[in-house]
Write an enzyme that holds these catalytic residues in place. Sequence first.
Site, short mmCIF file in Angstrom:
data_model
loop_
_atom_site.label_atom_id
_atom_site.label_comp_id
_atom_site.label_asym_id
_atom_site.label_seq_id
_atom_site.Cartn_x
_atom_site.Cartn_y
_atom_site.Cartn_z
N ARG A 158 0.82 -1.22 0.00
CA ARG A 158 0.00 0.00 0.00
C ARG A 158 0.85 1.26 0.00
NH1 ARG A 158 -2.60 -3.43 3.91
NH2 ARG A 158 -4.73 -4.02 3.32
N ILE A 159 1.86 1.30 0.88
CA ILE A 159 2.72 2.48 0.96
C ILE A 159 3.61 2.57 -0.27
CG2 ILE A 159 4.60 3.55 2.25
CD1 ILE A 159 3.28 2.39 4.81
N ARG A 179 8.36 -10.28 -3.48
CA ARG A 179 8.62 -11.72 -3.54
C ARG A 179 8.14 -12.30 -4.86
NH1 ARG A 179 6.10 -13.32 2.20
NH2 ARG A 179 4.81 -11.55 1.59
N ARG A 236 11.66 -0.21 8.05
CA ARG A 236 12.26 -0.56 9.33
C ARG A 236 13.77 -0.50 9.19
NH1 ARG A 236 8.04 0.36 11.18
NH2 ARG A 236 6.68 -0.92 12.50
N GLU A 265 17.05 1.93 17.13
CA GLU A 265 16.44 3.21 17.54
C GLU A 265 16.27 3.29 19.05
OE1 GLU A 265 12.73 3.51 15.45
OE2 GLU A 265 13.67 3.41 13.49
N HIS A 283 12.07 8.68 13.00
CA HIS A 283 10.96 7.73 12.84
C HIS A 283 9.61 8.45 13.03
CE1 HIS A 283 9.72 3.24 13.36
NE2 HIS A 283 8.84 3.91 12.64
#
Length: 317
Positions: A158-159, A179, A236, A265, A283
Amino acid sequence: MTKPRILQIGSLTGHPPADAELAARYDVLQYWKASDPQAFLREHADSIEVVATSANIGCKAEVIQSLPKLKAICSWGVGYDSIDVEAAQSRNILVSNTPDVLNDCVADLAWGLLIASARNIGWGDRFVRANHWENKVGSLTLGTRVSGKKLGIVGLGRIGEAIARRGLGFDMEVGYHNRRARSDVSYNYFASLVELANWSDFLVIATVGGASTRGLINETVLRALGPKGILVNIARGTVIDEPAMVRVLTEGALGGAGLDVFDKEPKVPDALKTMNNVVLMPHVASATHETRRAMTDCLLENLESFFAKGQVLTPID
């Protein structure tokens, strides 16, 4: 009327009203304030059917195992690599997140980092603030044009799709690595990450976190992106081999980076802080008033749906 009980793993500091809104609707057991967390769980285990948490705090297997009546884990945020989904699913425990509502703001920040890295915006801001422009102390190096270039996306979910659509507005050619290839998009598919990196001028990381993607962007991929290529990460920090990235940037074998996430982080490698071709953010890709409000609303709606119907509205894929 007695309020339903939930176990809240940690404070939802990313949206200041959220904790109070949870407390207004539910009998909240504040796990993060317990002086002895294990004793706290033992004391309340038989009364907890629902856990509320967030993407950065998650829910570990030992917590799940300590709650014999647990039926749902509702998380604030889109990522769920911090939740032991396998432990939850082995007991048919529902897990929900807050997808879609943050796609645009995360994609916007990815583009902000991309443009800032390409056009030296962070460096230029520091240059002016330090009066170097006024006092004619040195100069900025030339930046990199964005329009018309090749945009590679790792993770066309989606992003990733939202990032790709913005690239089309910059007359960019878009390629991606998943994938498997998608039949519903016309973007260039690369089965090999190295081939995608070698093709790309800009490589944006938008894939899931967790064990399956740890170190996915390794030194070979980074070197394939090359001394003119720019890396952007809003996924991430664990997805990138961070020491390799620092090494390749230091050597000049990678052109630059825009980073919102890091491996450990809030610890950020000191070397990155000294590089003018690197833009750093803490972040905050979803951190707008509108998106954080929508994320909290989605969490509350999932909780309400579970207590009313035994179902969540946005179960993880």
